[in-house]
Design a protein around this motif. Structure first.
Motif, mmCIF file in Angstrom:
data_model
loop_
_atom_site.group_PDB
_atom_site.id
_atom_site.type_symbol
_atom_site.label_atom_id
_atom_site.label_comp_id
_atom_site.label_asym_id
_atom_site.label_seq_id
_atom_site.Cartn_x
_atom_site.Cartn_y
_atom_site.Cartn_z
ATOM 1 N N UNK A 192 0.861 -1.177 0.000
ATOM 2 C CA UNK A 192 0.000 0.000 0.000
ATOM 3 C C UNK A 192 0.896 1.225 0.000
ATOM 4 N N UNK A 193 0.543 2.237 -0.752
ATOM 5 C CA UNK A 193 1.436 3.404 -0.801
ATOM 6 C C UNK A 193 1.358 4.252 0.474
ATOM 7 N N UNK A 194 2.479 4.752 0.926
ATOM 8 C CA UNK A 194 2.457 5.680 2.058
ATOM 9 C C UNK A 194 2.080 7.065 1.531
ATOM 10 N N UNK A 195 1.647 7.923 2.426
ATOM 11 C CA UNK A 195 1.229 9.260 1.986
ATOM 12 C C UNK A 195 2.401 10.078 1.420
ATOM 13 N N UNK A 196 3.563 10.083 2.088
ATOM 14 C CA UNK A 196 4.674 10.839 1.479
ATOM 15 C C UNK A 196 5.001 10.357 0.065
ATOM 16 N N UNK A 198 2.858 8.997 -2.050
ATOM 17 C CA UNK A 198 1.773 9.458 -2.930
ATOM 18 C C UNK A 198 1.994 10.919 -3.323
ATOM 19 N N UNK B 256 2.580 12.232 9.205
ATOM 20 C CA UNK B 256 1.160 12.011 9.477
ATOM 21 C C UNK B 256 0.986 11.055 10.641
ATOM 22 N N UNK B 369 -0.835 3.575 8.970
ATOM 23 C CA UNK B 369 -1.376 3.499 7.610
ATOM 24 C C UNK B 369 -0.644 4.464 6.683
ATOM 25 N N UNK B 370 -0.506 5.710 7.124
ATOM 26 C CA UNK B 370 -0.058 6.738 6.187
ATOM 27 C C UNK B 370 1.457 6.794 6.026
ATOM 28 N N UNK B 371 2.187 6.482 7.102
ATOM 29 C CA UNK B 371 3.644 6.572 7.011
ATOM 30 C C UNK B 371 4.291 5.210 6.768
ATOM 31 N N UNK B 372 3.651 4.155 7.283
ATOM 32 C CA UNK B 372 4.277 2.831 7.198
ATOM 33 C C UNK B 372 3.546 1.894 6.250
ATOM 34 N N UNK B 373 2.315 2.245 5.862
ATOM 35 C CA UNK B 373 1.475 1.340 5.071
ATOM 36 C C UNK B 373 1.364 -0.019 5.756
ATOM 37 N N UNK B 375 -0.974 -2.389 8.176
ATOM 38 C CA UNK B 375 -2.304 -2.571 8.769
ATOM 39 C C UNK B 375 -2.696 -4.020 8.577
ATOM 40 N N UNK B 472 -5.706 10.224 4.437
ATOM 41 C CA UNK B 472 -5.450 10.694 3.080
ATOM 42 C C UNK B 472 -6.605 10.307 2.149
#
Lengths: 270, 657
Positions: A192-196, A198, B256, B369-373, B375, B472
């Motif tokens: 899954x892509x991380x936000x940074x 993306x 994040x 979720x947002x920094x490490x992906x 889950x 996001x």
């Protein structure tokens, strides 16, 4: 050394309907998605990048809006992307498509050696499974189709060992590099892509190669270079069978009806 | 009684300096947190402080809370007594109760005497409860508890010792007004030689002084730090209900969510200092109840422990001693714990000092979720489906109108239709919840409401992805929805699902969307009251047990509307389970758990169904499609689905049309 993933943006075929009068696809309002098999080709190339230090390159032939899909590849960790887009490439069948993709890979290999090319086993719009093998043929690479596991890549010895998923059995084979692999959906689980990543991908530059850059003979690409001509598109008639009940809304009734039919036809062995 | 002033002055200065230094060390760490504005609306905050800190309203929600109130108020009163004690010890010639006007002196002497007795009794009750009754929670018998209770007890005994020996000496003018001290004097000191009385007074005086100062210096290092922090924590509480998360700004270079303890806000850190480990949140938590490692109290405790362990490293910008996530020891929260929360809000609702437990879990989810992906695997498909198809199942948009099959349903058109009926993913795509949708449609028509739908254009509200920390994707979904609503000119909306309701009501407000959103239960209840909706007959559904949706109840205080509807339709009020209204127990489907498997402990939905079955229901009434699915599954698990059915409030009403 490069690992090249070939991906395609396709209409979401589960949402495509065929116009009964004209026999053509109703494309209006149908969203485009990354071909579900190609997602796994991309993922596998990223795994090879992580494991063997290959540079993951993603290429796609398609209209300019394919850029969106290529950005998703960058967000997941691809090192570079190339969009092959030109009106001259349009209307291509599998032969003409593999022609463009093969020459793009040849161009890439002039700058950096290509170890592996990875494609999805097929696309959900054409379902031919011919483009991968077509590229391999045109490049003279070993072709390994329907791979559900890459056991190892031995870069110094220029070898790859894979497991192919065939009907009811597996086949494990070793092939020399460079090779082309088409993958099944079972080969990996997607990252899954991380936000940074993306956000980086949203800003990244996408390399565009048009035919001016590629310089291909227009007779060998696009509609003109296609060996297949579409005469008619139609929904196949339902040869036999019937839809029993309303499974979505009344599952119990539908199940009862089905059970009744099966018993009636004596197809249940208790 | 006056001690050696010089010696006392030295002790006082040393003890106060030590206390000051401890507090400085502790509270300096709070400033490491991120900024957050909790300094507005001073009047409202003061009022809250009066009601919840001084009035102890939430403490009193448990019967045993009365013991705390007694102790708390005794302490407040004795704070004056102790101030006098210390100042009198230092300046005997200038400060003394006896220098006050006689009436006031006697009154205060009486009040202090009585308060000391009450404090002593409350402490003895608390000690006995811990020793002789089954522990109310796992930390009840901690060393910390016994140390502090013993210190308080000794302090009170010393108080009586000092005053009794003075009364016995005949030097206490207020003796008549200090019945407890007088009783102690009469019982233990009558006839004692003056020498020993003077000696006793000195002994008890120093005992009182040392225990008092010891107590003061023990505070910053124990859970009783709450004595200092609980009142300000009530002052700085969130004034609205905790029902949404803050937005994140997506620009390059940002991080994040929360991975390091100082990424929490100062108030989050202050929360962790305010926890008394009373365990009320643990008792309320459905995950804790069903034997999962998540315990909201421990999450808060881990945040505090992590801050204390890493404090100097954070200040010096050196490597952490302990990671906040996944360190495998106290002071670190495991990923498993982070994913177990259903965001039901029971912890936040229970906390007497307004600690916000579960939002901190979402902060950490955001990081994962947002920094490490990283889950649980279950969520990969959900996240893909939400992004690709804007619904949890990845179904095609055309499926969204299937429920309308044989009904004539209008599309929403601004100017022509008043309300948008926002069906929601479950209402449109789940076979079972489509029944609820159809019932609502019939009710709206019966009441002559002007309404329309978005049909295949409808998108998911994004509630689950937001609670799962995928801010996001939520952000993108919210922007798309707002664009759609603006284009269509939507201003009034009816929702079937409490999660859509809460999202549009609060999450979307952060994006400037000011919709009038109403959940179907509220609307139906209003239509019945205004007689715009008329029921033809009452319906007998046997024993009807009502199950509260967390996102309607705790999140929005909608408790009575669905109950009133059930009462109108069936002719009698629904039966309450043991846990109901603000104490209700989650179905197990919130916070994204609708899309996740439970791998540890008992299933939450099964636990809830067992609670419902205790009331021998024929019907369990719900108001949320998640509750519907979870409870129906629970019934199947208990093999009770042939005897008991689950119905939405709307389905019950539709039967009476």
């Amino acid at each position: 050394m490069l690992v090249v993933a070939c991906i395609k943006q396709v209409p979401d075929t589960t949402q495509v309907k065929i116009d009964p009068d004209t026999g053509t696809l109703i494309r209006e309002g149908v969203p485009f998605i990354l071909n579900p098999f190609d997602v796994h080709a991309l993922e596998e190339s990223l795994r090879l990048k992580d494991k063997y230090g290959l540079r993951a390159t993603v290429i796609s032939m398609g209209p300019p809006n394919t850029e969106v899909t290529l950005r998703k590849a960058l967000a997941r960790g691809a090192d570079q992307t190339v969009l092959l887009s030109d009106r001259a490439f349009g209307g291509a069948d599998t032969l003409a498509t593999s022609m463009v993709l093969a020459s793009a890979i040849r161009r890439l290999s002039q700058a950096e050696e290509v170890a592996l090319v990875i494609c999805g086993q097929q696309t959900i719009d054409g379902d031919t499974a011919q483009v991968g093998p077509g590229i391999a043929t045109r490049l003279g690479y070993a072709q390994l189709t329907l791979v559900d596991c890459i056991e190892y890549v031995d870069l110094p010895a220029r070898k790859v060992k894979v497991r192919r998923k065939l009907r009811g059995r597996h086949e494990v084979i070793e092939a020399p590099l460079p090779a082309l692999i088409t993958v099944t959906r079972e080969i990996n689980r997607l990252r899954y892509p991380t936000v940074p990543m993306r956000l980086m991908a949203e800003e990244a530059a996408i390399t565009l190669w048009d035919n001016q850059k590629m310089g291909l003979d227009e007779a060998t690409i696009g509609l003109k270079g296609s060996a297949t001509q579409v005469r008619r598109i139609f929904s196949p008639e339902r040869a036999r069978g019937e839809i029993l009940g309303d499974g979505a809304n009344e599952p119990e009734k539908a199940a009862q009806l089905l059970l009744g039919k099966l018993i009636e036809k004596d197809l249940l062995y208790l | 009684m006056s001690p050696d002033i010089v010696l006392f002055a030295v002790v006082i200065v040393a003890a106060t300096a030590l206390f000051g230094w401890s507090c400085f060390r502790r509270f300096r760490l709070i400033t490491l947190g991120r900024d957050e504005d909790r300094f507005d609306k001073i009047g409202e905050r003061l009022k809250n402080t009066l009601v919840y800190a001084f009035g102890q309203r939430r403490v009193l929600r448990r019967p045993f809370g009365i013991n705390h109130v007694v102790l708390y108020w005794s302490f407040l009163i004795l704070f004056l007594a102790n101030a006098e004690f210390v100042l009198h010890g230092l300046f005997p010639a200038y400060v003394s109760l006896s220098r006050l006007p006689t009436g006031l002196y006697y009154t205060l002497a009486f009040i202090f005497d009585l308060a000391s007795l009450l404090a002593l009794l409350a402490v003895l009750v608390a000690l006995s409860r811990r020793l002789f009754l089954p522990p109310p929670h796992i930390e009840a018998r901690s060393r910390d508890s016994f140390v502090i209770l013993s210190l308080v007890a000794v302090l009170m005994i010393a108080f009586f010792g000092v005053h009794a020996s003075e009364i016995a000496q005949g030097t206490e003018a207020a003796a008549r007004f200090m019945p407890v001290s007088a009783l102690v004097a009469a019982a233990f000191m009558s006839g004692a030689p003056l020498d020993s009385l003077v000696g006793a007074a000195g002994f008890f005086w120093w005992l009182h002084a040392l225990v008092l100062l010891g107590f003061l210096n023990y505070l910053p290092y124990s859970k009783h730090l709450h004595i200092l922090t609980a009142i300000p924590n009530c002052y700085f509480r969130r004034l609205d209900n905790v029902k949404t998360q803050s937005r994140e700004e997506f620009t390059a270079g940002n991080t994040y969510g929360v991975e390091r303890v100082e990424q929490f806000t100062w108030k989050d850190l202050f929360d962790s200092y305010s926890c008394t480990e009373c365990g009320r949140c643990s008792d309320a938590c459905p995950a804790t109840f069903t034997g999962k490692p998540l315990d909201p109290r421990l999450v808060v405790h881990d945040i505090k422990a992590n801050l204390l362990k890493n404090g100097s490293q954070i200040k010096n910008k050196t490597d952490r001693v302990l990671p906040l996530i996944g360190g495998g020891q106290v002071g670190s929260v495991s990923e498993e714990v982070i994913w177990e929360c259903t965001t039901c809000g029971a912890c936040v609702e229970e906390c007497p000092v307004f600690i916000e437990q579960y939002p901190r879990i979402i902060d950490m989810r955001r990081h994962l979720v947002e920094m490490q992906a990283r889950f649980p695997d279950d969520l990969s498909t959900l996240f893909e489906n939400m992004e690709q198809r804007s619904n949890p199942w990845g179904m095609a948009p055309a499926e969204r109108t299937k429920w309308t099959a044989d009904m004539s349903i209008r599309p929403f058109e601004a100017g022509k239709t008043e309300y948008l009926f926002f069906i929601g993913c479950a209402g449109a795509l789940s076979a079972r919840s489509r029944e609820t949708t159809r019932s609502i449609a019939r009710i709206l028509d019966a009441a002559g409401i002007s309404w329309g739908i978005l049909g295949r254009d409808e998108l998911c509200c994004g509630d689950s992805v937001r609670r799962l920390g995928n801010e996001f994707v939520f952000d993108r979904m919210a922007e798309e929805n707002i664009k759609l609503f603006t284009e269509k000119g939507i201003t009034r909306m009816i929702t079937q699902c409490p999660h859509c309701f809460s999202s549009f009501h609060d999450d979307y407000r952060q994006y400037g969307l000011e919709l009038e959103v109403v959940h179907h239960t509220e609307l139906i209840s209003r239509l019945l009251k205004e007689s715009r909706l008329k029921l033809n007959h009452t319906v007998d559904l046997g024993n009807v047990v009502f199950h509260d949706s967390c996102y309607l109840g705790r999140y929005h205080q909608i408790y009575e509307a669905p109950r009133e509807i059930v009462a109108s339709v069936t002719g009698r009020a629904p039966i309450e389970m043991e846990r109901h209204h603000s104490r209700s127990f989650c179905c197990g489907g919130g916070g994204g758990h609708m899309w996740m498997e439970e791998h540890v402990g008992k299933l939450i939905n099964v636990a809830r169904i067992e609670q419902a079955l205790e009331k021998d229901p024929a019907t369990i009434c719900v108001s949320c499609p998640y509750c519907m699915t979870m409870l129906e599954d629970g019934l199947k698990d208990k093999n009770a689905d042939d005897k008991v059915r689950v119905l939405d409030v709307a389905e019950i009403v539709a039967r009476a049309l």
